[in-house]
Design a protein around this motif. Structure first.
Motif, PDB file in Angstrom:
ATOM      1  N   LYS A  61     -13.052 -38.913 -33.261  1.00 32.03           N
ATOM      2  CA  LYS A  61     -12.607 -38.333 -34.530  1.00 32.03           C
ATOM      3  C   LYS A  61     -11.673 -39.332 -35.200  1.00 32.03           C
ATOM      4  O   LYS A  61     -10.670 -39.737 -34.612  1.00 32.03           O
ATOM      5  CB  LYS A  61     -11.863 -37.013 -34.298  1.00 32.03           C
ATOM      6  N   LEU A  62     -12.032 -39.751 -36.411  1.00 31.73           N
ATOM      7  CA  LEU A  62     -11.200 -40.659 -37.202  1.00 31.73           C
ATOM      8  C   LEU A  62     -10.932 -39.995 -38.544  1.00 31.73           C
ATOM      9  O   LEU A  62     -11.769 -40.035 -39.447  1.00 31.73           O
ATOM     10  CB  LEU A  62     -11.913 -41.998 -37.397  1.00 31.73           C
ATOM     11  N   GLU A  63      -9.795 -39.378 -38.680  1.00 29.88           N
ATOM     12  CA  GLU A  63      -9.518 -38.588 -39.878  1.00 29.88           C
ATOM     13  C   GLU A  63      -9.351 -39.470 -41.114  1.00 29.88           C
ATOM     14  O   GLU A  63      -8.464 -40.327 -41.168  1.00 29.88           O
ATOM     15  CB  GLU A  63      -8.268 -37.738 -39.672  1.00 29.88           C
ATOM     16  N   ALA A  64     -10.203 -39.242 -42.097  1.00 30.89           N
ATOM     17  CA  ALA A  64     -10.162 -40.024 -43.334  1.00 30.89           C
ATOM     18  C   ALA A  64      -9.315 -39.354 -44.413  1.00 30.89           C
ATOM     19  O   ALA A  64      -9.122 -39.925 -45.485  1.00 30.89           O
ATOM     20  CB  ALA A  64     -11.585 -40.249 -43.854  1.00 30.89           C
ATOM     21  N   LYS A  94     -11.209 -50.443 -40.369  1.00 28.78           N
ATOM     22  CA  LYS A  94     -10.268 -51.008 -39.406  1.00 28.78           C
ATOM     23  C   LYS A  94     -10.151 -50.128 -38.163  1.00 28.78           C
ATOM     24  O   LYS A  94      -9.926 -50.631 -37.060  1.00 28.78           O
ATOM     25  CB  LYS A  94      -8.896 -51.186 -40.047  1.00 28.78           C
ATOM     26  N   MET A  95     -10.283 -48.819 -38.339  1.00 27.63           N
ATOM     27  CA  MET A  95     -10.231 -47.902 -37.198  1.00 27.63           C
ATOM     28  C   MET A  95     -11.573 -47.819 -36.481  1.00 27.63           C
ATOM     29  O   MET A  95     -11.650 -47.723 -35.264  1.00 27.63           O
ATOM     30  CB  MET A  95      -9.826 -46.500 -37.673  1.00 27.63           C
ATOM     31  N   ASP A 119     -14.023 -41.313 -51.169  1.00 28.11           N
ATOM     32  CA  ASP A 119     -14.845 -42.306 -50.482  1.00 28.11           C
ATOM     33  C   ASP A 119     -15.663 -41.714 -49.331  1.00 28.11           C
ATOM     34  O   ASP A 119     -16.289 -42.458 -48.573  1.00 28.11           O
ATOM     35  CB  ASP A 119     -13.952 -43.412 -49.901  1.00 28.11           C
ATOM     36  N   MET A 120     -15.670 -40.387 -49.196  1.00 27.57           N
ATOM     37  CA  MET A 120     -16.297 -39.790 -48.014  1.00 27.57           C
ATOM     38  C   MET A 120     -17.767 -40.155 -47.872  1.00 27.57           C
ATOM     39  O   MET A 120     -18.233 -40.497 -46.770  1.00 27.57           O
ATOM     40  CB  MET A 120     -16.131 -38.265 -48.041  1.00 27.57           C
ATOM     41  N   ALA A 121     -18.540 -40.094 -48.951  1.00 28.13           N
ATOM     42  CA  ALA A 121     -19.964 -40.433 -48.854  1.00 28.13           C
ATOM     43  C   ALA A 121     -20.150 -41.894 -48.447  1.00 28.13           C
ATOM     44  O   ALA A 121     -21.041 -42.222 -47.652  1.00 28.13           O
ATOM     45  CB  ALA A 121     -20.668 -40.164 -50.188  1.00 28.13           C
ATOM     46  N   LYS A 122     -19.300 -42.782 -48.952  1.00 31.61           N
ATOM     47  CA  LYS A 122     -19.369 -44.200 -48.581  1.00 31.61           C
ATOM     48  C   LYS A 122     -19.020 -44.386 -47.108  1.00 31.61           C
ATOM     49  O   LYS A 122     -19.635 -45.200 -46.414  1.00 31.61           O
ATOM     50  CB  LYS A 122     -18.404 -45.016 -49.448  1.00 31.61           C
ATOM     51  N   ILE A 123     -18.025 -43.625 -46.637  1.00 27.69           N
ATOM     52  CA  ILE A 123     -17.623 -43.696 -45.233  1.00 27.69           C
ATOM     53  C   ILE A 123     -18.768 -43.236 -44.332  1.00 27.69           C
ATOM     54  O   ILE A 123     -19.089 -43.873 -43.324  1.00 27.69           O
ATOM     55  CB  ILE A 123     -16.362 -42.839 -44.991  1.00 27.69           C
ATOM     56  N   LEU A 124     -19.414 -42.133 -44.708  1.00 27.29           N
ATOM     57  CA  LEU A 124     -20.542 -41.617 -43.926  1.00 27.29           C
ATOM     58  C   LEU A 124     -21.690 -42.628 -43.902  1.00 27.29           C
ATOM     59  O   LEU A 124     -22.310 -42.855 -42.855  1.00 27.29           O
ATOM     60  CB  LEU A 124     -21.017 -40.287 -44.513  1.00 27.29           C
TER      61      LEU A 124
END
Length: 273
Positions: A61-64, A94-95, A119-124
């Motif tokens: 789990k990496l909380e964004a 980085k995480m 940025d959630m969609a980009k992160i996914l």
């Protein structure tokens, strides 16, 4: 075919089959020799109760984002000492990057509402480009058609939406500041967008956390799940030992608070971070 099978074997078993088939598919889809080697090493170290590890966590789990639009009862956000904010895609990398080669799935959420991060969609999408499965849990009080399309196109594998009620009066008891009707509207919109995009993912799971105040609605939430057209329904006990909240039906009391609870090793210390 889905509705016929649901009626034939029962909704609970149908949803369980959908979940198990998804997990099996994700295991093979996002596998590699390096991940298998790390998995075996990790499970061995867990079995032997090793305290100095050579393995890496394979479920992370990496909380964004730890900002939320609700004020849910018992939420751990109220105890945070390090402030609130968002992680950009570059911060997230980085995480994520040091762990990605051994990771099977990543959940970029924890205490905040993930869709509040722009940025959630980009992160996914970035997680998927690195051959890792994705999971998000949301209160779904915030969603637009653009966000829904972007999230579906990102390849998100599993989305859990906590509802815990079949009407606003019951919903607001725990999900303080939330709008039940808006959640149902957003759920239907998400299901509709998924059909329009002809996407098999994400698997949309409706979650009902059982407390004393809502246990009488469990039967009705089955009908709600069928009406909306979600892929899965999870009914689970609340993790709380307050007598005012613990359900009367012992079936829905967490084993953490029953006499039958046995001491087991907390696998989080080995498998995840």
């Amino acid at each position: 075919m889905g509705k016929k099978l649901m009626n034939l074997i029962g909704i609970d078993k149908y949803y369980l089959m959908r979940q198990l088939s998804l997990y099996a598919m994700l295991f093979f889809k996002y596998n590699s020799m390096k991940k298998i080697t790390n998995l075996i090493k990790c499970e061995y170290e867990l079995l032997r109760k090793k305290t100095v590890l050579k393995s890496k966590p394979y479920v992370v789990k990496l909380e964004a984002n730890n900002i939320c639009n609700l004020d849910c009862e018992f939420c751990y956000r109220k105890t945070l000492k390090y402030g609130f904010g968002y992680a950009s895609l570059e911060d997230f990398k980085k995480m994520f990057d040091p762990l990605k080669d051994c990771m099977y799935y990543c959940a970029p959420h924890y205490l905040g509402e993930p869709f509040l991060n722009k940025d959630m969609a980009k992160i996914l999408s970035y997680i998927h480009k690195n051959n890792v499965a994705t999971y998000i849990s949301s209160n779904l009080n915030y969603l637009t058609e653009d966000i829904a399309r972007d999230v579906i196109n990102s390849g998100l594998d599993l989305l859990t939406v906590s509802v815990d009620a079949v009407d606003q009066e019951t919903y607001k008891k725990y999900r303080k500041g939330g709008d039940f009707n808006l959640v149902i509207k957003n759920l239907k919109m998400l299901v509709d967008q998924k059909k329009k995009l002809k996407s098999s993912t994400p698997l949309i799971e409706l979650q009902f956390i059982v407390f004393k105040y809502n246990e009488h609605q469990i039967d009705r939430v089955h009908e709600l799940a069928k009406e909306i057209g979600v892929d899965s329904l999870k009914i689970r006990p609340g993790i709380i030992d307050d007598n005012e909240w613990i359900p009367k039906n012992k079936k829905y009391i967490s084993r953490l608070y029953t006499k039958n609870n046995t001491k087991k090793t907390c696998w989080w210390l080995w498998r995840t971070a």
